[in-house]
Design an enzyme around this catalytic site. Structure first.
Site, mmCIF file in Angstrom:
data_model
loop_
_atom_site.group_PDB
_atom_site.id
_atom_site.type_symbol
_atom_site.label_atom_id
_atom_site.label_comp_id
_atom_site.label_asym_id
_atom_site.label_seq_id
_atom_site.Cartn_x
_atom_site.Cartn_y
_atom_site.Cartn_z
ATOM 1 N N ASP A 186 0.845 -1.191 0.000
ATOM 2 C CA ASP A 186 0.000 0.000 0.000
ATOM 3 C C ASP A 186 0.880 1.241 0.000
ATOM 4 O O ASP A 186 2.055 1.192 0.414
ATOM 5 C CB ASP A 186 -0.935 0.016 1.207
ATOM 6 C CG ASP A 186 -0.187 0.057 2.532
ATOM 7 O OD1 ASP A 186 0.698 -0.799 2.740
ATOM 8 O OD2 ASP A 186 -0.478 0.941 3.365
ATOM 9 N N GLU B 147 -0.022 -0.804 5.828
ATOM 10 C CA GLU B 147 1.060 -0.269 6.659
ATOM 11 C C GLU B 147 0.962 1.234 6.815
ATOM 12 O O GLU B 147 1.318 1.784 7.867
ATOM 13 C CB GLU B 147 2.413 -0.661 6.058
ATOM 14 C CG GLU B 147 3.603 -0.459 6.983
ATOM 15 C CD GLU B 147 4.205 0.931 6.914
ATOM 16 O OE1 GLU B 147 5.033 1.270 7.787
ATOM 17 O OE2 GLU B 147 3.843 1.699 6.000
#
Length: 470
Positions: free
Chosen positions: A91, A154
């Protein structure tokens, strides 16, 4: 058995295909999208696409793979009871404004690969994947399993690893390719907190009314843009002052008319929230200017608090939070999100990184007290505790040795303000992939990775994986 393997040569043999792999992943704009969340894709379709891409590639290369409900997944090789973990994420934070290239085109020029996620953390995650490929393709014997764990959240709330480790085993040791070389053994505590301002109903009028004020998208990014909508008489007389303010600050500002309202915009410089001093916080700068306007009684306390508490101070001194220690340095404060609406009031979203010896509860109490004295309340308060590992562990010495053999430089132990997946491990450190002396462009416009550096990281990770799992 002693093996004489030229790890960097093995990495260079695969350079072209490796670069194409990183490009393919960077071209997926995997920003968390809660509106697009669905079963199997809890962080939206693009994060799911990026995770599926990596797992599919793992399967194509003959590794064992598993998708854990779309939160995270893993690519595994080797046999044995013990498990070596490598944790990366696919991400990315939003691209933001002001790029000179398409943030999701993965353009290569002058030895650099440009794009959001190039260095944080798609390039390094693919480097770890290629390191596993090298070990596998060389047929090296392993006495342990090696698992590349890939998370999808994250940059936000870490729901990915939380969910993953509820269902999957914890590695015995591991490293995270999501920070700096050589080795990061200490990570500051991370607090995300909201200070809330609700007007007490005062209708005290000023010459001007602040209708709205917005800056920032994420707590862990320095806002690179801010906007305020102001109404009232005499605004024209402040235009020249605003222009002068922008010049003195070295920032670009703009004034736009729309009926009776005037919109003030300001461009700052984004940076990672762990190092707010590297950026120019557009929201705090604009609050500093707004604090000098004759504003209405509802908005004035809010902008004056922002200006007085945060302008020129990223170390928490004005909040009475100026902690520091020898292992990890000073506390930092980033004003990541600012929002104000005349009817609803305002919110200040803070990202605080505190030293490993400081106490999060003491910080909470201090922050709540400072806010209360200025008419605000402490709302959301999420505290991720500091991470620290014993630097004398044998596996840390192994990583030091590998780094020194591959680079010829000392494998120093570092402490950072950033938060990596290492703190999700019972025994883990951050290990690259940014080399000493290189600028940290994560979360910034025109983010890039030095291609030769990534190739060198492939070699380091390949040897490290073999040495830890042989």
């Amino acid at each position: 058995m002693t093996l004489n393997i030229n790890w960097i040569e093995e990495a260079r043999k695969r350079k072209d295909e490796f670069v194409r792999e990183v490009q393919a992943l960077v071209r997926i704009p995997s920003v968390r999208d809660d509106g697009g969340a669905r079963p199997g894709a809890p962080f939206g379709p693009k994060v799911a696409e990026a995770l599926d891409y990596m797992l599919t590639r793992g399967q194509e290369e003959g590794f064992r793979i598993k998708n854990v409900d779309g939160y995270a997944g893993h690519i595994e090789m080797g046999e044995g009871e013990q498990l070596v973990g490598v944790l990366g994420h696919i991400d990315v934070v939003p691209a933001g404004d002001g790029w000179s290239v398409d943030p999701f085109a993965a353009e290569v020029k002058d030895g650099r690969l440009y794009g959001r996620g190039a260095i944080d953390d798609k390039g390094p995650t693919v480097a770890a994947f290629y390191a596993m490929k090298i070990v596998k393709e060389l047929g090296l014997p392993l006495g342990k399993r090696v698992r590349l764990i890939i998370g999808g959240d994250e940059e936000s709330d870490w729901c990915c690893v939380g969910h993953y480790f509820k269902h999957e085993e914890m590695p015995d040791v591991g490293f995270v390719p999501d920070a700096d070389f050589p080795i990061i053994y200490a990570e500051k505590g991370i607090i995300d907190a909201d200070l809330r301002y609700r007007p007490a109903g005062s209708e005290e009028t000023g010459e001007m009314t602040l209708r709205s004020f917005q800056a920032g998208r994420r707590y862990n990014m320095v806002p690179d843009a801010a906007e305020a909508v102001v109404e009232g008489a005499g605004l024209e007389g402040w235009f020249s002052r605003y222009e002068q303010f922008c010049r003195e600050c070295g920032l670009n500002g703009n004034i736009r008319h729309s009926g009776e309202a005037v919109t003030l915009t300001l461009e700052g410089v984004s940076a990672h929230g762990a190092e707010p001093e590297r950026g120019e916080n557009a929201g705090v700068y604009l609050a500093q200017f707004l604090a000098g306007l004759p504003l209405d009684g509802r908005s004035q306390p809010f902008v004056r608090f922002v200006a007085s508490a945060f302008f020129g101070d990223t170390r928490g001194q004005k909040l009475h939070l100026a902690y520091r220690d020898e292992p990890s340095g000073e506390l930092t404060v980033n004003v990541g999100v600012l929002s104000y609406d005349r009817e609803q009031g305002g919110t200040i979203g803070l990202n605080i990184r505190y030293p490993v010896t400081a106490d999060g509860e003491t910080i909470r109490q201090t922050l709540a007290g400072v806010a209360a004295r200025r008419g605000l309340t402490l709302g959301r308060f999420h505290d991720t505790k500091p991470h620290y590992v014993d630097p004398n562990h044998e596996w840390i010495r192994t990583l030091q040795r590998v780094y020194e053999e591959q680079t010829g430089e000392p494998g120093r132990l570092l402490a950072i303000g950033g938060g990596t997946y290492a703190r999700a491990l019972k025994a883990g450190v951050a290990f690259g992939a940014l080399f000493p002396g290189r600028p940290d462009v994560a979360h910034q416009k025109d983010e890039y990775a030095e291609i030769d550096d990534l190739v060198k990281a492939v070699a380091i990770y390949a040897q490290a994986i073999y040495e830890l799992a042989k």
